[in-house]
Design a protein around this motif. Structure first.
Motif, PDB file in Angstrom:
ATOM      1  N   GLY A  93       0.709  -1.197   0.105  1.00  0.00           N
ATOM      2  CA  GLY A  93       0.086  -0.017  -0.025  1.00  0.00           C
ATOM      3  C   GLY A  93       0.755   1.265  -0.003  1.00  0.00           C
ATOM      4  N   ALA A  94       2.245   1.248   0.095  1.00  0.00           N
ATOM      5  CA  ALA A  94       3.026   2.363   0.087  1.00  0.00           C
ATOM      6  C   ALA A  94       2.912   2.988  -1.238  1.00  0.00           C
ATOM      7  CB  ALA A  94       4.378   1.961   0.484  1.00  0.00           C
ATOM      8  N   ARG A  95       2.974   4.383  -1.175  1.00  0.00           N
ATOM      9  CA  ARG A  95       2.946   5.309  -2.580  1.00  0.00           C
ATOM     10  C   ARG A  95       4.140   5.458  -2.781  1.00  0.00           C
ATOM     11  NH1 ARG A  95      -1.004   6.958  -5.558  1.00  0.00           N
ATOM     12  NH2 ARG A  95      -2.565   6.392  -4.042  1.00  0.00           N
ATOM     13  N   LEU A  96       4.737   5.061  -4.012  1.00  0.00           N
ATOM     14  CA  LEU A  96       6.297   5.351  -4.439  1.00  0.00           C
ATOM     15  C   LEU A  96       6.086   6.409  -5.737  1.00  0.00           C
ATOM     16  CD1 LEU A  96       7.634   1.884  -4.227  1.00  0.00           C
ATOM     17  CD2 LEU A  96       7.603   3.514  -2.380  1.00  0.00           C
ATOM     18  N   ARG A  97       7.594   6.973  -5.708  1.00  0.00           N
ATOM     19  CA  ARG A  97       7.461   7.983  -6.949  1.00  0.00           C
ATOM     20  C   ARG A  97       8.832   7.582  -7.740  1.00  0.00           C
ATOM     21  NH1 ARG A  97       6.208  13.942  -6.095  1.00  0.00           N
ATOM     22  NH2 ARG A  97       6.406  13.999  -8.242  1.00  0.00           N
ATOM     23  N   GLN A  98       8.855   7.626  -8.871  1.00  0.00           N
ATOM     24  CA  GLN A  98       9.904   7.555  -9.784  1.00  0.00           C
ATOM     25  C   GLN A  98      11.162   8.223  -9.129  1.00  0.00           C
ATOM     26  OE1 GLN A  98      10.249   8.717 -13.982  1.00  0.00           O
ATOM     27  NE2 GLN A  98      10.839   6.571 -14.253  1.00  0.00           N
ATOM     28  N   GLY A  99      12.472   7.522  -9.049  1.00  0.00           N
ATOM     29  CA  GLY A  99      13.532   8.270  -8.619  1.00  0.00           C
ATOM     30  C   GLY A  99      13.778   8.570  -7.320  1.00  0.00           C
ATOM     31  N   GLU A 100      12.856   7.978  -6.280  1.00  0.00           N
ATOM     32  CA  GLU A 100      12.905   8.441  -5.036  1.00  0.00           C
ATOM     33  C   GLU A 100      12.982   6.996  -4.171  1.00  0.00           C
ATOM     34  OE1 GLU A 100       9.375  10.609  -3.476  1.00  0.00           O
ATOM     35  OE2 GLU A 100      10.172  12.287  -4.873  1.00  0.00           O
ATOM     36  N   PRO A 101      13.634   7.079  -3.152  1.00  0.00           N
ATOM     37  CA  PRO A 101      13.786   5.750  -2.535  1.00  0.00           C
ATOM     38  C   PRO A 101      12.850   5.000  -2.166  1.00  0.00           C
ATOM     39  CG  PRO A 101      15.027   7.495  -1.325  1.00  0.00           C
ATOM     40  CD  PRO A 101      14.347   8.243  -2.387  1.00  0.00           C
ATOM     41  N   GLN A 107      23.474  -4.103   5.246  1.00  0.00           N
ATOM     42  CA  GLN A 107      24.560  -4.864   4.983  1.00  0.00           C
ATOM     43  C   GLN A 107      25.710  -4.349   6.127  1.00  0.00           C
ATOM     44  OE1 GLN A 107      27.451  -3.944   1.671  1.00  0.00           O
ATOM     45  NE2 GLN A 107      26.767  -5.990   1.006  1.00  0.00           N
ATOM     46  N   SER A 108      25.978  -5.110   7.131  1.00  0.00           N
ATOM     47  CA  SER A 108      26.925  -5.243   8.010  1.00  0.00           C
ATOM     48  C   SER A 108      26.964  -3.731   8.821  1.00  0.00           C
ATOM     49  CB  SER A 108      28.313  -5.194   7.212  1.00  0.00           C
ATOM     50  OG  SER A 108      28.645  -6.715   7.138  1.00  0.00           O
ATOM     51  N   GLY A 109      25.618  -3.295   9.147  1.00  0.00           N
ATOM     52  CA  GLY A 109      25.607  -2.130   9.902  1.00  0.00           C
ATOM     53  C   GLY A 109      25.325  -0.918   8.820  1.00  0.00           C
ATOM     54  N   LYS A 110      25.249  -1.291   7.596  1.00  0.00           N
ATOM     55  CA  LYS A 110      25.082  -0.156   6.672  1.00  0.00           C
ATOM     56  C   LYS A 110      23.866  -0.285   5.906  1.00  0.00           C
ATOM     57  CE  LYS A 110      28.589  -1.790   4.215  1.00  0.00           C
ATOM     58  NZ  LYS A 110      29.571  -2.015   3.283  1.00  0.00           N
ATOM     59  N   ARG A 111      23.057   0.732   5.448  1.00  0.00           N
ATOM     60  CA  ARG A 111      21.788   1.015   4.911  1.00  0.00           C
ATOM     61  C   ARG A 111      22.190   1.565   3.516  1.00  0.00           C
ATOM     62  NH1 ARG A 111      16.822   3.773   4.421  1.00  0.00           N
ATOM     63  NH2 ARG A 111      15.044   2.513   4.489  1.00  0.00           N
ATOM     64  N   ILE A 112      21.739   0.628   2.375  1.00  0.00           N
ATOM     65  CA  ILE A 112      22.054   1.258   0.775  1.00  0.00           C
ATOM     66  C   ILE A 112      20.651   1.352   0.455  1.00  0.00           C
ATOM     67  CG2 ILE A 112      23.211   0.891  -1.060  1.00  0.00           C
ATOM     68  CD1 ILE A 112      25.003  -0.758   0.520  1.00  0.00           C
ATOM     69  N   GLU A 113      20.314   2.588   0.056  1.00  0.00           N
ATOM     70  CA  GLU A 113      18.835   2.924  -0.527  1.00  0.00           C
ATOM     71  C   GLU A 113      18.976   2.706  -2.068  1.00  0.00           C
ATOM     72  OE1 GLU A 113      16.465   5.722   2.671  1.00  0.00           O
ATOM     73  OE2 GLU A 113      17.673   6.502   0.983  1.00  0.00           O
ATOM     74  N   PHE A 114      17.794   2.072  -2.584  1.00  0.00           N
ATOM     75  CA  PHE A 114      17.474   1.943  -4.051  1.00  0.00           C
ATOM     76  C   PHE A 114      16.278   2.690  -4.642  1.00  0.00           C
ATOM     77  CE2 PHE A 114      20.166  -1.578  -2.711  1.00  0.00           C
ATOM     78  CZ  PHE A 114      21.507  -1.405  -3.649  1.00  0.00           C
ATOM     79  N   VAL A 115      16.244   3.157  -5.392  1.00  0.00           N
ATOM     80  CA  VAL A 115      14.945   4.007  -5.977  1.00  0.00           C
ATOM     81  C   VAL A 115      14.038   3.327  -6.778  1.00  0.00           C
ATOM     82  CG1 VAL A 115      16.407   6.140  -6.052  1.00  0.00           C
ATOM     83  CG2 VAL A 115      16.238   4.700  -8.087  1.00  0.00           C
ATOM     84  N   SER A 116      12.772   3.881  -6.943  1.00  0.00           N
ATOM     85  CA  SER A 116      11.748   3.291  -7.602  1.00  0.00           C
ATOM     86  C   SER A 116      11.859   3.407  -8.945  1.00  0.00           C
ATOM     87  CB  SER A 116      10.332   3.379  -7.112  1.00  0.00           C
ATOM     88  OG  SER A 116       9.240   3.129  -7.634  1.00  0.00           O
ATOM     89  N   PRO A 117      11.528   2.533  -9.990  1.00  0.00           N
ATOM     90  CA  PRO A 117      11.846   3.056 -11.318  1.00  0.00           C
ATOM     91  C   PRO A 117      10.596   3.574 -11.840  1.00  0.00           C
ATOM     92  CG  PRO A 117      11.488   0.658 -11.175  1.00  0.00           C
ATOM     93  CD  PRO A 117      11.725   1.249  -9.924  1.00  0.00           C
ATOM     94  N   VAL A 118       9.394   3.370 -11.054  1.00  0.00           N
ATOM     95  CA  VAL A 118       8.035   3.950 -11.712  1.00  0.00           C
ATOM     96  C   VAL A 118       7.262   4.664 -10.382  1.00  0.00           C
ATOM     97  CG1 VAL A 118       7.974   2.552 -13.718  1.00  0.00           C
ATOM     98  CG2 VAL A 118       7.012   1.843 -11.492  1.00  0.00           C
ATOM     99  N   SER A 155       3.039   5.519 -18.652  1.00  0.00           N
ATOM    100  CA  SER A 155       3.566   6.072 -20.105  1.00  0.00           C
ATOM    101  C   SER A 155       4.665   6.901 -19.908  1.00  0.00           C
ATOM    102  CB  SER A 155       2.338   6.435 -20.988  1.00  0.00           C
ATOM    103  OG  SER A 155       1.682   7.300 -20.242  1.00  0.00           O
ATOM    104  N   ARG A 156       4.366   8.065 -19.093  1.00  0.00           N
ATOM    105  CA  ARG A 156       5.386   9.015 -18.588  1.00  0.00           C
ATOM    106  C   ARG A 156       6.753   8.446 -18.142  1.00  0.00           C
ATOM    107  NH1 ARG A 156       3.629  13.776 -14.834  1.00  0.00           N
ATOM    108  NH2 ARG A 156       4.096  12.177 -13.340  1.00  0.00           N
ATOM    109  N   ASN A 157       6.607   7.628 -17.303  1.00  0.00           N
ATOM    110  CA  ASN A 157       7.841   6.911 -16.477  1.00  0.00           C
ATOM    111  C   ASN A 157       8.732   6.395 -17.418  1.00  0.00           C
ATOM    112  OD1 ASN A 157       6.042   6.189 -13.582  1.00  0.00           O
ATOM    113  ND2 ASN A 157       7.000   8.053 -14.203  1.00  0.00           N
ATOM    114  N   LEU A 158       8.047   5.520 -18.536  1.00  0.00           N
ATOM    115  CA  LEU A 158       8.703   4.550 -19.512  1.00  0.00           C
ATOM    116  C   LEU A 158       9.587   5.414 -20.237  1.00  0.00           C
ATOM    117  CD1 LEU A 158       6.190   1.868 -20.412  1.00  0.00           C
ATOM    118  CD2 LEU A 158       8.023   1.692 -18.608  1.00  0.00           C
ATOM    119  N   LYS A 159       9.397   6.765 -20.467  1.00  0.00           N
ATOM    120  CA  LYS A 159      10.044   7.514 -21.307  1.00  0.00           C
ATOM    121  C   LYS A 159      11.660   7.956 -20.614  1.00  0.00           C
ATOM    122  CE  LYS A 159       6.048   9.918 -23.500  1.00  0.00           C
ATOM    123  NZ  LYS A 159       5.321  11.248 -23.573  1.00  0.00           N
ATOM    124  N   LYS A 160      11.587   7.737 -19.462  1.00  0.00           N
ATOM    125  CA  LYS A 160      12.817   7.801 -18.551  1.00  0.00           C
ATOM    126  C   LYS A 160      13.714   6.687 -18.568  1.00  0.00           C
ATOM    127  CE  LYS A 160      10.895  12.064 -16.213  1.00  0.00           C
ATOM    128  NZ  LYS A 160      10.630  12.562 -15.052  1.00  0.00           N
TER     129      LYS A 160
END
Length: 224
Positions: A93-101, A107-118, A155-160
């Motif tokens: 149910g979380a709302r995500l935006r393209q390019g945002e975490p 990993q061993s006390g580190k937190r590495i974030e990745f973005v949503s593609p859409v 459709s807008r997201n796929l262009k990027k």
């Protein structure tokens, strides 16, 4: 005097001849060119499955038959990331935006974030990547999906995003770029990993040994 000049002339010809031979031999010998594939695991630049879109932050999107979009890390990200303790996935149910975490690797006390593609709303998560992370890393485009999202601006997201040969070529350029990035920072061996005999740096799972400033630079440069 004449004899001396003749001897000097002969000696000069011999020296020139030897120099030309050495130059010809050096030109004929093949030069060793270090390709990214030699420094990366084979999966890091593997060919992408058909219909798969890739974001500049090294996450991928694949449209499901239901209309939802599967999301995961591409082979480059999985290759350099290495082993993780677990993935922190977004709640249903979380709302995500393209390019945002959207999700993170712990990993061993580190937190590495990745973005949503859409853009969209999370409708499913894949807990299997935490119960069997090795399988997800080995097969990032099938078993390695992290969550599914109901897209809202597809459709807008796929262009990027990149797809097909364009995406594959871009991943290869990213591998070369990362190799150069590691070479630039190899003066700090504790932070950049193992140096190979030919002077290159083995990138498989190298983020396991990264910390501090170089880790933050890597995240900003490759995962945003």
């Amino acid at each position: 005097m004449v004899v001396l000049l003749v001897l000097l002339t002969i000696l000069g010809c011999i020296v020139v001849s030897l120099a030309l031979r050495r130059r010809g031999k050096a030109a004929a010998e093949p030069r060793t060119v270090r390709e990214p594939a030699a420094l990366f695991p084979s999966r890091a630049t593997q060919e992408l499955p058909g219909g798969l879109f890739v974001h500049g932050g090294h996450t991928w999107a694949k449209l499901d038959s239901s209309g939802a979009v599967q999301v995961g890390l591409d082979s480059f990200a999985q290759g350099i990331l290495g082993r993780v303790d677990r993935f922190e996935l977004p709640p249903d149910g979380a709302r995500l935006r393209q390019g945002e975490p959207a999700f993170a690797a712990l990993q061993s006390g580190k937190r590495i974030e990745f973005v949503s593609p859409v853009d969209g709303v999370v409708c499913a998560v894949n807990e299997q990547i935490n119960t069997d992370p090795a399988a997800a890393r080995k097969d990032p485009y099938e078993k390695g999906w992290a969550f599914m999202i109901r897209p809202s601006n597809l459709s807008r997201n796929l262009k990027k995003l990149r797809i097909g040969e364009e995406a594959t070529a871009w991943l290869e350029r990213e591998a070369r770029s990362f190799t150069e990035f590691l070479s630039l920072h190899r003066a700090v061996p504790v932070e950049v990993g193992v140096t190979l005999p030919d002077g290159g740096i083995h990138a498989d799972g190298i983020m396991e040994s990264m910390d501090g400033e170089i880790l933050q630079i890597t995240i900003r440069k490759y995962f945003r």
